[in-house]
Design a protein around this motif. Structure first.
Motif, mmCIF file in Angstrom:
data_model
loop_
_atom_site.group_PDB
_atom_site.id
_atom_site.type_symbol
_atom_site.label_atom_id
_atom_site.label_comp_id
_atom_site.label_asym_id
_atom_site.label_seq_id
_atom_site.Cartn_x
_atom_site.Cartn_y
_atom_site.Cartn_z
ATOM 1 N N VAL A 1 0.790 -1.305 -0.055
ATOM 2 C CA VAL A 1 -0.004 -0.037 0.056
ATOM 3 C C VAL A 1 0.855 1.087 -0.025
ATOM 4 C CG1 VAL A 1 -1.830 -1.111 1.166
ATOM 5 C CG2 VAL A 1 0.099 -0.194 2.447
ATOM 6 N N GLY A 2 0.355 2.193 -0.279
ATOM 7 C CA GLY A 2 1.006 3.773 -0.164
ATOM 8 C C GLY A 2 0.841 4.562 0.999
ATOM 9 N N SER A 3 0.367 4.071 2.073
ATOM 10 C CA SER A 3 0.108 4.957 3.209
ATOM 11 C C SER A 3 -0.239 3.968 4.461
ATOM 12 C CB SER A 3 -1.221 6.104 3.025
ATOM 13 O OG SER A 3 -2.382 5.394 3.196
ATOM 14 N N PRO A 4 0.222 4.654 5.529
ATOM 15 C CA PRO A 4 -0.193 3.797 6.767
ATOM 16 C C PRO A 4 -1.661 3.757 7.138
ATOM 17 C CG PRO A 4 1.540 5.620 7.359
ATOM 18 C CD PRO A 4 1.012 5.852 5.807
ATOM 19 N N GLU A 5 -2.512 4.553 6.596
ATOM 20 C CA GLU A 5 -3.896 4.411 6.916
ATOM 21 C C GLU A 5 -4.521 3.137 5.975
ATOM 22 O OE1 GLU A 5 -3.143 8.152 5.227
ATOM 23 O OE2 GLU A 5 -2.186 7.684 6.918
ATOM 24 N N LYS A 6 -3.914 3.180 4.617
ATOM 25 C CA LYS A 6 -4.216 1.893 3.827
ATOM 26 C C LYS A 6 -3.673 0.647 4.464
ATOM 27 C CE LYS A 6 -4.931 4.351 -0.426
ATOM 28 N NZ LYS A 6 -4.234 4.344 -1.981
ATOM 29 N N ALA A 7 -2.610 0.608 5.261
ATOM 30 C CA ALA A 7 -2.254 -0.347 5.794
ATOM 31 C C ALA A 7 -2.861 -1.079 6.868
ATOM 32 C CB ALA A 7 -0.480 -0.187 6.449
ATOM 33 N N THR A 8 -3.389 0.030 7.685
ATOM 34 C CA THR A 8 -4.356 -0.565 9.091
ATOM 35 C C THR A 8 -5.599 -1.298 8.374
ATOM 36 O OG1 THR A 8 -3.763 1.364 9.900
ATOM 37 C CG2 THR A 8 -5.665 0.412 10.771
ATOM 38 N N SER A 9 -6.039 -0.723 7.137
ATOM 39 C CA SER A 9 -7.378 -1.087 6.273
ATOM 40 C C SER A 9 -6.938 -2.661 5.864
ATOM 41 C CB SER A 9 -7.839 -0.132 5.434
ATOM 42 O OG SER A 9 -8.105 -0.800 4.007
ATOM 43 N N VAL A 10 -5.896 -2.673 5.358
ATOM 44 C CA VAL A 10 -5.379 -3.926 4.503
ATOM 45 C C VAL A 10 -5.089 -4.942 5.784
ATOM 46 C CG1 VAL A 10 -3.416 -5.050 3.352
ATOM 47 C CG2 VAL A 10 -4.600 -3.148 2.321
ATOM 48 N N LYS A 11 -4.824 -4.652 6.933
ATOM 49 C CA LYS A 11 -4.602 -5.542 7.976
ATOM 50 C C LYS A 11 -5.638 -6.018 8.496
ATOM 51 C CE LYS A 11 0.039 -4.963 10.063
ATOM 52 N NZ LYS A 11 0.558 -3.664 10.263
ATOM 53 N N GLU A 12 -6.916 -5.177 8.780
ATOM 54 C CA GLU A 12 -8.151 -5.503 9.116
ATOM 55 C C GLU A 12 -8.918 -6.606 8.142
ATOM 56 O OE1 GLU A 12 -9.084 -1.031 11.245
ATOM 57 O OE2 GLU A 12 -10.282 -1.706 9.424
ATOM 58 N N ILE A 13 -8.505 -6.246 6.975
ATOM 59 C CA ILE A 13 -9.164 -7.405 5.858
ATOM 60 C C ILE A 13 -8.474 -8.718 6.246
ATOM 61 C CG2 ILE A 13 -9.384 -7.974 3.470
ATOM 62 C CD1 ILE A 13 -9.446 -4.947 2.853
ATOM 63 N N GLY A 14 -7.179 -8.608 6.699
ATOM 64 C CA GLY A 14 -6.875 -10.083 7.096
ATOM 65 C C GLY A 14 -5.241 -10.294 6.590
ATOM 66 N N ALA A 15 -4.585 -9.314 5.825
ATOM 67 C CA ALA A 15 -3.258 -9.545 5.303
ATOM 68 C C ALA A 15 -2.546 -9.886 6.389
ATOM 69 C CB ALA A 15 -2.892 -8.498 4.336
ATOM 70 N N GLY A 16 -1.625 -10.840 6.352
ATOM 71 C CA GLY A 16 -0.650 -11.141 7.247
ATOM 72 C C GLY A 16 0.553 -10.064 7.523
ATOM 73 N N GLU A 17 0.964 -9.662 6.216
ATOM 74 C CA GLU A 17 1.970 -8.644 6.271
ATOM 75 C C GLU A 17 1.777 -7.542 5.229
ATOM 76 O OE1 GLU A 17 6.045 -11.356 6.448
ATOM 77 O OE2 GLU A 17 4.987 -11.242 4.454
#
Ligand code: ZN
Length: 340
Positions: free
Chosen positions: A195-211
């Motif tokens: 992803v391109g930003s920390p906010e997007k990282a949070t959302s992608v982790k919530e969806i379930g991405a391990g890393e």
């Protein structure tokens, strides 16, 4: 009826609601009263124009339709809540008859090769109609069509992801990316999102991405992956960014790895070291949309609660230009949807 019509290519401000005649359904088609239409990057390409490609203007954009059936159709009654497959095929060729309709030579996309859903009504072939998942709102239902279909075809069919595969997904917070994460996880894969930003990282982790790998502005993908997770290699890379991301994706593949591309939102040209390609028996695969069977698979995953839509913003049809701007600014997490 009210409709946004692209008469000529232009900026988001050129998208204005017009009065247009209600469509008359051809034989074998039904009229749908559109309640929500989700946007895709495709909408912005259709609006801007693509060098060397001509769209059938004037054209109503919008591929992802959820609404209420206005006329009768086999297996449905007027008033039924439906979603519409974002594509049409001839229904008669060998590919269509064998269920492999993604190979139909007359494969077309709503809002790209024929009028789409940014209007009060749309006429679509009977075969395009699916029951709306009852637990979803119209906005949510419009959000589980083109992007998840594209993601399903890339992850399950083209890449053949299986249990234990390590999968890298670029633009992981976007429509295709967030769908690809959920589909890969459902198939038992281990997912790394880019992803391109920390906010997007949070959302992608919530969806379930391990890393999750955050690529800072001006940083290359290769360096970002090395910095975030050290020495890494993947069985599958799912890319919609193109350019350096595709080049790096190939560099990060294990022997017999597969990279699937469905887009070039950043850069349409990439260079690949062919020695790597043949020595490691890698595959680079193109992918566009999917089949009616795959659409049905996606809707089944939704019905079972194994796939959830992410909605970023909902605007009225009158503000479609603003919706395009939001999509183009690339700060989007999930789908941008217009309500009609
Ligand atoms: Zn066909």
């Amino acid at each position: 009826m009210k409709a946004v019509v692209i008469d000529e290519h232009g900026p988001p401000e050129s998208l204005k609601v017009q009065e247009r005649p209600k469509p008359v359904s051809a034989p074998g088609e039904a009229l749908v009263r559109v309640r929500a239409c989700a946007l895709n990057h495709l909408d912005t390409w259709v609006r801007r124009g693509v060098p060397g490609h001509s769209f059938p203007l004037p054209l109503i954009p919008g591929s992802d339709v959820a609404g209420v059936l206005d006329t009768a159709a086999p297996g449905f009654s007027p008033g039924d809540e439906v979603v519409v497959a974002p594509f049409v095929t001839c229904g008669r060729c060998d590919a269509c008859l064998s269920g492999d309709d993604v190979r139909c030579r007359k494969y077309g996309i709503l809002g790209e090769s024929r009028d789409g859903g940014c209007a009060e009504y749309i006429s679509v072939p009977y075969a395009s109609l699916f029951p709306k998942p009852p637990e979803l709102t119209f906005v949510e239902a419009a959000s589980v069509l083109l992007a998840p279909l594209t993601a399903y075809h890339m992850v399950a069919t083209r890449a053949g992801v299986k249990t234990g595969d390590k999968v890298l997904i670029t633009a992981a917070a976007g429509g295709v990316g967030s769908a690809a994460i959920q589909i890969a996880l459902d198939l038992g894969a281990k997912v790394t999102g880019v992803v391109g930003s920390p906010e997007k990282a949070t959302s992608v982790k919530e969806i379930g991405a391990g890393e999750v790998v955050v690529v800072e502005r001006g940083q290359g993908l290769f360096d970002a992956v090395k910095a975030a997770i050290g020495k890494a290699s993947f069985d599958v890379v799912i890319d919609s960014v193109g350019g350096e991301f595709l080049e790096t994706g190939v560099r990060l593949l294990r022997p017999f790895g597969r990279l699937v591309t469905c887009g070039a939102t950043a850069e349409p040209v990439a260079s690949i070291d062919l020695r790597r390609l043949f020595f490691l028996s890698l595959s680079v695969l193109g992918s566009t949309m999917g089949s009616r069977w795959e659409m049905s698979r996606v809707l089944n995953l939704v019905a079972q609660g194994r796939f959830k839509p992410t909605v970023h913003a909902v605007l009225p049809l009158e503000r479609l230009g603003e919706a395009h701007r939001i999509l183009e600014e690339r700060r989007v997490i999930g789908k941008v949807v217009v309500e009609i």
